[in-house]
Every structure is written in C-alpha cells, then in structure tokens.
Design an enzyme around this catalytic site. Structure first.
Site, mmCIF file in Angstrom:
data_model
loop_
_atom_site.group_PDB
_atom_site.id
_atom_site.type_symbol
_atom_site.label_atom_id
_atom_site.label_comp_id
_atom_site.label_asym_id
_atom_site.label_seq_id
_atom_site.Cartn_x
_atom_site.Cartn_y
_atom_site.Cartn_z
ATOM 1 N N LEU A 106 0.863 -1.173 0.000
ATOM 2 C CA LEU A 106 0.000 0.000 0.000
ATOM 3 C C LEU A 106 0.903 1.227 0.000
ATOM 4 O O LEU A 106 2.008 1.187 0.547
ATOM 5 C CB LEU A 106 -0.905 0.024 1.240
ATOM 6 C CG LEU A 106 -1.974 -1.068 1.377
ATOM 7 C CD1 LEU A 106 -2.688 -0.924 2.708
ATOM 8 C CD2 LEU A 106 -2.966 -1.013 0.232
ATOM 9 N N ASP A 107 0.430 2.323 -0.587
ATOM 10 C CA ASP A 107 1.202 3.560 -0.564
ATOM 11 C C ASP A 107 1.426 4.015 0.873
ATOM 12 O O ASP A 107 0.626 3.725 1.765
ATOM 13 C CB ASP A 107 0.477 4.669 -1.333
ATOM 14 C CG ASP A 107 0.432 4.394 -2.818
ATOM 15 O OD1 ASP A 107 1.184 3.519 -3.277
ATOM 16 O OD2 ASP A 107 -0.358 5.049 -3.513
ATOM 17 N N ARG A 108 2.497 4.745 1.086
ATOM 18 C CA ARG A 108 2.784 5.282 2.409
ATOM 19 C C ARG A 108 1.605 6.101 2.948
ATOM 20 O O ARG A 108 1.204 5.971 4.112
ATOM 21 C CB ARG A 108 4.033 6.178 2.355
ATOM 22 C CG ARG A 108 4.333 6.896 3.674
ATOM 23 C CD ARG A 108 5.169 8.152 3.428
ATOM 24 N NE ARG A 108 6.535 7.839 3.094
ATOM 25 C CZ ARG A 108 7.572 7.973 3.933
ATOM 26 N NH1 ARG A 108 7.363 8.413 5.154
ATOM 27 N NH2 ARG A 108 8.786 7.691 3.541
ATOM 28 N N SER A 110 -1.579 6.039 2.075
ATOM 29 C CA SER A 110 -2.867 5.362 2.155
ATOM 30 C C SER A 110 -2.930 4.487 3.404
ATOM 31 O O SER A 110 -1.932 4.280 4.097
ATOM 32 C CB SER A 110 -3.110 4.524 0.894
ATOM 33 O OG SER A 110 -2.122 3.518 0.774
#
Length: 352
Positions: A106-108, A110
């Site tokens: 997951l993105d940092r 998000s």
C-alpha cells in the site's frame, strides 16, 4: 557502590564508565530479532510493540492481516528505515523465529488492510495469488474457485464526481523520470511506443451524490500497479483523490473546500456554536487546510491459505477431514482512519 545519577547532555564519557538504561520485558523478547531490521531503524519499545499488535485484525499459522495507518511506509529503503516490513520483524513475529513478510503493498499515505505471510510456503502461494500474470491453475478446483473470488476494495474521497456512476477503467500506466533525474512519476501510457507500459484495470462505483465539490467512490483494482488508483482517479476519471498532491495538485489549488467549522469528534456533525477546541479534530480531514490522502483499503477477500496449504504442499486432490469444515474464503473489513471518518461523518450530516 556509587549511587546512580542522571547524565547531562554535555557530559563526556570516561573510560570504564557504565550507563544503565531501562529495558522492558517485551523488548527483551524481540531483541534476538533486531539483526534482521535494517541499520538505522529505531527498535520499537514496549508501547510501540503493543500499538503495532493492536493493528492486527487476524492471525493464523499462515497469514497475518492488519489495518495499516496512514503515513507509515510499507517497504523500507534508504533513507526510510521505520517501515512496516522492518517493524513487523521486531513486533509481529509472536512465537515464530522470523517476522511476517509482505506479499503486496500500500502507498505510504494510504491506509487499510495489509496482508503478510508467516511461513515460506504461505508467502510463496500469496505471491502467486497477487501476481497479475495469469499463473497456472492448481489441480484443486476449490482452491482455483477461491483464488478467482479474491479481491481488494478501496474507498476514496475525490474532488468532483465521475461522469458515470460506475464503470471499468482500462488505462495502461507508464513510469517516467522527471527533470531532476530522481523523482519517478506514473502517468497514463500514450500508446506511442516511447516508453514501456503495463496493463492497469480498475472497477469503480460512485457511493453517493457530490457534496461540497467531493464524492465518495469505491475502487476495486483488478491489477496491481504502483499508484494505479491515484492515477486512474486523477487522470482517467478527472477526479483526483483528496490529499493527493502528486497527481492532483492543480485541482487542489482551484478546489473550494468546506467552510472551517467546529465538529463533534464522535459523530462528525457541526457544532451549533463555534468552539476553539473543535479545530483539533479537523486535522487531515476535508476541513483541514492540507488534507491527508483519503484512500483506504476497506475490504479484502482471499482464499483461506491455512486450509489449502497442506493440500497444495502435498499435491493431494482432497482435503483432510479436519480441514474440510473450514471456510474456503476469508473476508476482512477495516475501519477508516480518523481523518477519513471525520470527512465521512461531516459529509453524511449534510444529507440529513
């Protein structure tokens, strides 16, 4: 024996001097695993270990599922050290010698459901499961059916609203390097053959009407590409996610945010009278001058690895009687982070 005293910040250590530091029982349990943490990572203390374990929503012998908070990087690299994979090695190994390993990202910025494998066998099969290339089918029909049912579902708050209430985005993505020679950016592929592209497919559905210039949408990625959902929202739909300044900076500059009002922390409804302390609960929400990214992996459905792993490892065609009663699929739902809850509750109050 000399009595203990506090060391001053400007005091120079002498040869043979000893320093005592408090070490909790919880810290000593994970000290043997500190060698697997990247150099420079801060070792979590007892309170941090307790916090990380509270993020765990499910654990069996094969997998671990947690609700990742925003702003915590998933994969560590220089100069990032305190990442989810490094912290998991120290805090989430439980009774295993090694900590769990990432099988997707997951993105940092998000938040939401993050899956980790706990054994070499489960990690291998989970990597196979999250591989976008259609892998070879197993001889077990129940496993194949469970794999076909696997999905992730995200909720996002976007600026504007898509032209259609639901649809399928098929827009390949390419990676380019900006003029500084360091920053990488993901863009929609232009199909001119100048840069390699990857297939990217996302299902979307609008969850409600546009309120104060924003809409809640549900996103289901059918492929796993870096920044896929953010780019598809910003460039394919023309509705960047709130708090996504990388792909929606120009839209944010023109966006007229909600008026800054005081809201009740639990319900998110506006106060009738303005109270200064209400400003504290607005941080990161749509009421903030600089909102955090409003992208959350809310739902995850995947095969029950713990059930199928003995069958896959032994190449058997039927499950043992002790495992046949367990469900084929596991489903998890994670609550939104605080800033998204505030935005959700506040916008819902406008519908009442």
């Amino acid at each position: 024996m000399k009595s203990l005293r506090k060391i001053k910040h400007n005091e120079v250590m002498e040869v043979g001097a000893r320093v005592w530091v408090p070490v909790s029982i919880a810290e000593t349990r994970v000290s043997r695993r500190f060698d697997c943490i990247p150099s420079g990572t801060l070792h979590p203390n007892a309170d941090e270990i307790d916090y990380l374990r509270r993020l765990v929503k499910y654990k069996d012998y094969a997998i671990l599922v947690l609700n990742k908070p925003p702003k915590l990087p998933v994969k560590g690299s220089l100069p990032v050290h305190n990442s989810m994979d490094a912290l998991a090695a120290a805090a989430l190994s439980y009774d295993y010698d090694e900590g769990p390993k990432l099988v997707h990202r997951l993105d940092r910025e998000s938040s939401g459901l993050l899956l980790l494998g706990r054994t070499k066998e489960s990690i291998s099969h989970l990597h196979w499961l999250f591989n976008d290339i259609n892998p070879a089918k197993s001889s077990c029909k129940a496993w194949n059916d469970a794999c076909d049912a696997k999905f992730q579902r995200f909720w996002a708050l976007v600026i504007g609203t898509p032209k259609e209430n639901e649809g399928l985005i098929r827009s390949p993505l390419s990676k380019i390097l900006l003029d500084d020679g360091k920053t990488e950016r993901v863009i929609l592929a232009q199909n001119v053959g100048l840069e390699p592209s990857q297939e990217a497919v996302t299902e979307y559905r609008v969850l409600g009407p546009m309120i104060n210039g924003c809409s809640w949408v549900e996103l289901r990625p059918l492929t796993s590409r870096k920044h896929q959902l953010r780019v598809h929202c910003a460039e394919a739909l023309g509705t960047p996610i709130v708090g996504d300044y990388k792909y929606g900076w120009f839209v944010h500059r023109k966006w007229k945010q909600m008026p800054r009002v005081d809201i009740e922390p639990r319900t998110g409804k506006p106060y009738k009278l303005r109270r200064p302390e209400g400003l504290d609960v607005q941080k990161g929400s749509v009421l903030s001058k600089v909102p955090l990214l409003h992208l959350h992996c809310r739902e995850l459905v995947l095969p029950n690895i713990a059930k199928f792993l003995p069958l896959l490892s032994n190449n058997a065609e039927t499950l043992s009687p002790g495992l046949s009663g367990k469900p084929d699929l596991l489903r998890f739902v994670a609550s939104m982070p605080k800033h998204m809850k505030i935005s959700w509750n506040l916008m819902s109050s406008y519908l009442v």
